[in-house]
Design an enzyme around this catalytic site. Structure first.
Site, PDB file in Angstrom:
ATOM      1  N   GLY A  12      70.589  14.658  23.731  1.00 56.09           N
ATOM      2  CA  GLY A  12      69.312  14.009  23.989  1.00 56.09           C
ATOM      3  C   GLY A  12      68.787  14.267  25.389  1.00 56.09           C
ATOM      4  N   GLN A  13      67.708  13.530  25.721  1.00 51.01           N
ATOM      5  CA  GLN A  13      67.019  13.759  27.002  1.00 51.01           C
ATOM      6  C   GLN A  13      67.963  13.547  28.183  1.00 51.01           C
ATOM      7  OE1 GLN A  13      63.930  10.976  28.080  1.00 51.01           O
ATOM      8  NE2 GLN A  13      62.956  12.395  29.493  1.00 51.01           N
ATOM      9  N   ASP A  35      77.433  15.032  19.584  1.00 54.25           N
ATOM     10  CA  ASP A  35      76.182  14.474  19.066  1.00 54.25           C
ATOM     11  C   ASP A  35      76.250  14.581  17.547  1.00 54.25           C
ATOM     12  OD1 ASP A  35      73.170  14.100  20.629  1.00 54.25           O
ATOM     13  OD2 ASP A  35      73.145  14.244  18.444  1.00 54.25           O
ATOM     14  N   ILE A  36      75.327  13.910  16.880  1.00 53.01           N
ATOM     15  CA  ILE A  36      75.285  13.990  15.419  1.00 53.01           C
ATOM     16  C   ILE A  36      74.592  15.283  14.975  1.00 53.01           C
ATOM     17  CG2 ILE A  36      73.074  12.804  15.060  1.00 53.01           C
ATOM     18  CD1 ILE A  36      74.698  11.146  12.887  1.00 53.01           C
ATOM     19  N   ARG A  37      73.980  15.967  15.925  1.00 49.26           N
ATOM     20  CA  ARG A  37      73.296  17.246  15.637  1.00 49.26           C
ATOM     21  C   ARG A  37      73.666  18.235  16.734  1.00 49.26           C
ATOM     22  NH1 ARG A  37      68.408  17.563  19.223  1.00 49.26           N
ATOM     23  NH2 ARG A  37      68.426  15.612  20.390  1.00 49.26           N
ATOM     24  N   ASP A  53      79.596  11.385  14.896  1.00 43.66           N
ATOM     25  CA  ASP A  53      78.698  10.259  14.628  1.00 43.66           C
ATOM     26  C   ASP A  53      79.193   9.047  15.430  1.00 43.66           C
ATOM     27  OD1 ASP A  53      77.284   8.120  13.632  1.00 43.66           O
ATOM     28  OD2 ASP A  53      77.637   8.593  11.508  1.00 43.66           O
ATOM     29  N   TYR A 143      64.204  -2.493  19.780  1.00 42.57           N
ATOM     30  CA  TYR A 143      64.985  -1.782  20.804  1.00 42.57           C
ATOM     31  C   TYR A 143      65.392  -2.731  21.928  1.00 42.57           C
ATOM     32  CZ  TYR A 143      65.629   1.757  24.547  1.00 42.57           C
ATOM     33  OH  TYR A 143      66.085   2.540  25.587  1.00 42.57           O
ATOM     34  N   LYS A 147      69.106  -3.921  23.180  1.00 43.34           N
ATOM     35  CA  LYS A 147      69.596  -3.692  24.551  1.00 43.34           C
ATOM     36  C   LYS A 147      70.024  -5.015  25.197  1.00 43.34           C
ATOM     37  CE  LYS A 147      69.222   0.798  25.032  1.00 43.34           C
ATOM     38  NZ  LYS A 147      70.426   1.632  25.076  1.00 43.34           N
TER      39      LYS A 147
HETATM   40  N1  LIG Z   1      64.898   8.318  28.144  1.00 43.93           N
HETATM   41  C1  LIG Z   1      64.507   7.165  28.664  1.00 43.93           C
HETATM   42  O1  LIG Z   1      63.414   7.088  29.241  1.00 43.93           O
HETATM   43  C2  LIG Z   1      65.423   5.958  28.595  1.00 43.93           C
HETATM   44  C3  LIG Z   1      65.030   4.800  29.272  1.00 43.93           C
HETATM   45  C4  LIG Z   1      65.853   3.675  29.193  1.00 43.93           C
HETATM   46  C5  LIG Z   1      67.059   3.736  28.505  1.00 43.93           C
HETATM   47  N2  LIG Z   1      67.414   4.892  27.851  1.00 43.93           N
HETATM   48  C6  LIG Z   1      68.684   4.878  27.126  1.00 43.93           C
HETATM   49  O2  LIG Z   1      69.489   5.994  27.474  1.00 43.93           O
HETATM   50  C7  LIG Z   1      70.235   6.441  26.333  1.00 43.93           C
HETATM   51  C8  LIG Z   1      69.948   7.909  26.072  1.00 43.93           C
HETATM   52  O3  LIG Z   1      68.554   8.050  25.880  1.00 43.93           O
HETATM   53  P1  LIG Z   1      67.850   9.462  25.662  1.00 43.93           P
HETATM   54  O4  LIG Z   1      66.490   9.343  26.231  1.00 43.93           O
HETATM   55  O5  LIG Z   1      68.720  10.566  26.083  1.00 43.93           O
HETATM   56  O6  LIG Z   1      67.707   9.426  24.071  1.00 43.93           O
HETATM   57  P2  LIG Z   1      67.439  10.649  23.075  1.00 43.93           P
HETATM   58  O7  LIG Z   1      66.775  10.092  21.873  1.00 43.93           O
HETATM   59  O8  LIG Z   1      66.774  11.765  23.805  1.00 43.93           O
HETATM   60  O9  LIG Z   1      68.927  11.092  22.714  1.00 43.93           O
HETATM   61  C9  LIG Z   1      69.763  10.332  21.906  1.00 43.93           C
HETATM   62  C10 LIG Z   1      70.749  11.291  21.247  1.00 43.93           C
HETATM   63  O10 LIG Z   1      71.586  10.533  20.381  1.00 43.93           O
HETATM   64  C11 LIG Z   1      71.819  11.306  19.240  1.00 43.93           C
HETATM   65  N3  LIG Z   1      72.220  10.454  18.127  1.00 43.93           N
HETATM   66  C12 LIG Z   1      71.455   9.726  17.301  1.00 43.93           C
HETATM   67  N4  LIG Z   1      72.212   9.092  16.387  1.00 43.93           N
HETATM   68  C13 LIG Z   1      73.486   9.443  16.647  1.00 43.93           C
HETATM   69  C14 LIG Z   1      74.730   9.115  16.062  1.00 43.93           C
HETATM   70  N5  LIG Z   1      74.826   8.292  15.007  1.00 43.93           N
HETATM   71  N6  LIG Z   1      75.847   9.658  16.601  1.00 43.93           N
HETATM   72  C15 LIG Z   1      75.785  10.493  17.658  1.00 43.93           C
HETATM   73  N7  LIG Z   1      74.635  10.837  18.256  1.00 43.93           N
HETATM   74  C16 LIG Z   1      73.506  10.317  17.752  1.00 43.93           C
HETATM   75  C17 LIG Z   1      70.525  12.038  18.974  1.00 43.93           C
HETATM   76  O11 LIG Z   1      70.736  13.178  18.161  1.00 43.93           O
HETATM   77  C18 LIG Z   1      70.087  12.374  20.399  1.00 43.93           C
HETATM   78  O12 LIG Z   1      70.539  13.652  20.782  1.00 43.93           O
HETATM   79  C19 LIG Z   1      69.835   5.503  25.188  1.00 43.93           C
HETATM   80  O13 LIG Z   1      70.741   4.427  25.117  1.00 43.93           O
HETATM   81  C20 LIG Z   1      68.490   4.980  25.620  1.00 43.93           C
HETATM   82  O14 LIG Z   1      68.230   3.730  25.046  1.00 43.93           O
HETATM   83  C21 LIG Z   1      66.616   5.989  27.883  1.00 43.93           C
END
Ligand SMILES: NC(=O)c1ccc[n+]([C@@H]2O[C@H](COP(=O)([O-])OP(=O)(O)OC[C@H]3O[C@@H](n4cnc5c(N)ncnc54)[C@H](O)[C@@H]3O)[C@@H](O)[C@H]2O)c1
Length: 317
Positions: A12-13, A35-37, A53, A143, A147
């Site tokens: 993810g991001q 990751d799941i993907r 997962d 969400y 949290k």
């Molecule tokens: N990006 C932001 O601005 C932000 C802000 C506050 C908090 N967060 C928190 O930071 C964390 C990461 O956020 P992000 O922005 O990288 O999210 P994202 O959506 O970019 O990445 C999440 C990743 O989790 C993977 N995923 C989904 N289901 C899954 C599963 N069952 N098993 C394994 N992997 C799985 C997805 O494939 C994805 O790659 C999260 O907890 C999010 O709530 C992010």
């Protein structure tokens, strides 16, 4: 095999950049991305990668045993905008993945956990300017509810079972290497891509919607810094407020116009406006500063300059 770090949701991001940063710091073989993907070629080819997962306790435990994992970073989650569309799936993913990791730590199979919270834990009754560390929390999104519950479970597992879990409430994050995954602040990344590729952007939030934001490099540094801190310095085991800058779409558009004078923006708010309207405008992160010397480095102007430069260099628009 020497002990390792495991990242769940590494594609993810945040997970992508966190994987690179941790591999840089600890060596590529010490950091298992999962990751799941599948993720980017770079992520998957620069160290161990496992399809995993985060809701599957047994599968995580197998990987933990196989790689002799000591630290887990749980980045898998469903984000704010996506969670409103799939409430039950969001709750199941966000909570079950956390329990899986907290329970592995409780059973002493891993030593340390990082789990991110969010400014979404706050809500309509929270003071919106300079939101304190400890204040009214009344999240109204799926969400945010997940949290807030997660924060309380982290606090509980630490105090009840001695679990070494550490957490920050990330603001909206701005990055150029990976696109965001369905949050309310995604506009602040999309806008750069479209400014460069089209010269215009249609924004899903109103012009004056000010929210707390942070450049990804700061977020990764904060994550590594809190995980490297002496445990006795951490007075908060729910989650720390974390801040860098606050701006609105209008402020960001003006900052982009300094580099791209022809850039135009229109505002077409959708359901994400209702989410943003309940979130803080700015955050008081003085406790993170005091406890583990947190200090942000990027403001709006430096973030804009780096984002435009890096996206151009990488040909990502
Ligand atoms: N990006 C932001 O601005 C932000 C802000 C506050 C908090 N967060 C928190 O930071 C964390 C990461 O956020 P992000 O922005 O990288 O999210 P994202 O959506 O970019 O990445 C999440 C990743 O989790 C993977 N995923 C989904 N289901 C899954 C599963 N069952 N098993 C394994 N992997 C799985 C997805 O494939 C994805 O790659 C999260 O907890 C999010 O709530 C992010």
């Amino acid at each position: 095999m020497s002990s390792s770090i495991l990242i769940l949701g590494a594609c993810g991001q945040i997970g992508t950049e966190l994987t690179y940063a941790l591999r840089e710091r600890h060596g590529k073989d010490a950091v298992v991305a999962s990751d799941i993907r599948e993720g980017s070629e770079q992520l998957m080819n620069t160290g161990p990668f496992e399809l995993l997962d985060a809701t599957d306790h047994t599968a995580i435990e197998d990987i933990v045993m196989h790689y002799e994992v000591e630290e887990v970073y749980l980045m898998a989650a469903m984000l704010s905008a996506a969670s409103e569309k799939f409430p039950e799936r969001a709750w199941n993913l966000n909570m079950n993945s956390l329990f899986n990791v907290l329970n592995l730590a409780k059973e002493k199979k891993i030593e340390k956990v990082f789990w991110p919270s969010s400014i979404a834990v706050f809500g309509e009754h929270t003071p919106r300017e300079n939101t304190p560390q400890r204040t009214i929390m009344s999240p109204s999104t799926v969400y945010g509810i997940s949290k807030q519950a997660g924060e309380r479970w982290c606090h509980y597992y630490h105090h009840k079972f001695g679990v070494d879990v550490r957490s920050v409430r990330y603001p909206g994050l701005i990055s150029w290497k990976t696109l965001p995954g369905g949050g309310t602040t995604d506009y602040a990344v999309e806008i750069f891509h479209e400014a460069l590729s089209k010269g215009s952007y249609s924004c899903f939030l109103k012009e004056d919607t000010t929210l707390p934001m942070m450049f990804m490099e700061d977020a990764i540094r904060a994550t590594i810094q809190i995980m490297s801190s002496e445990p006795e310095k951490l007075s908060v085991r729910s989650s720390y407020n974390l801040a860098a800058m606050s701006f609105s779409p209008g402020d960001l558009a003006n900052s982009i116009k300094k580099h791209l004078p022809g850039f135009t923006i229109e505002y077409v708010p959708d359901f994400r406006q209702d989410i943003a309207d309940t979130w803080p405008k700015s955050i008081d992160d003085s406790l993170a500063k005091k406890d583990w010397n947190w200090e942000a480095r990027y403001d709006l102007e430096s973030t804009t300059a780096v984002m435009l430069q890096k996206l151009k260099e990488a040909g990502l628009t």
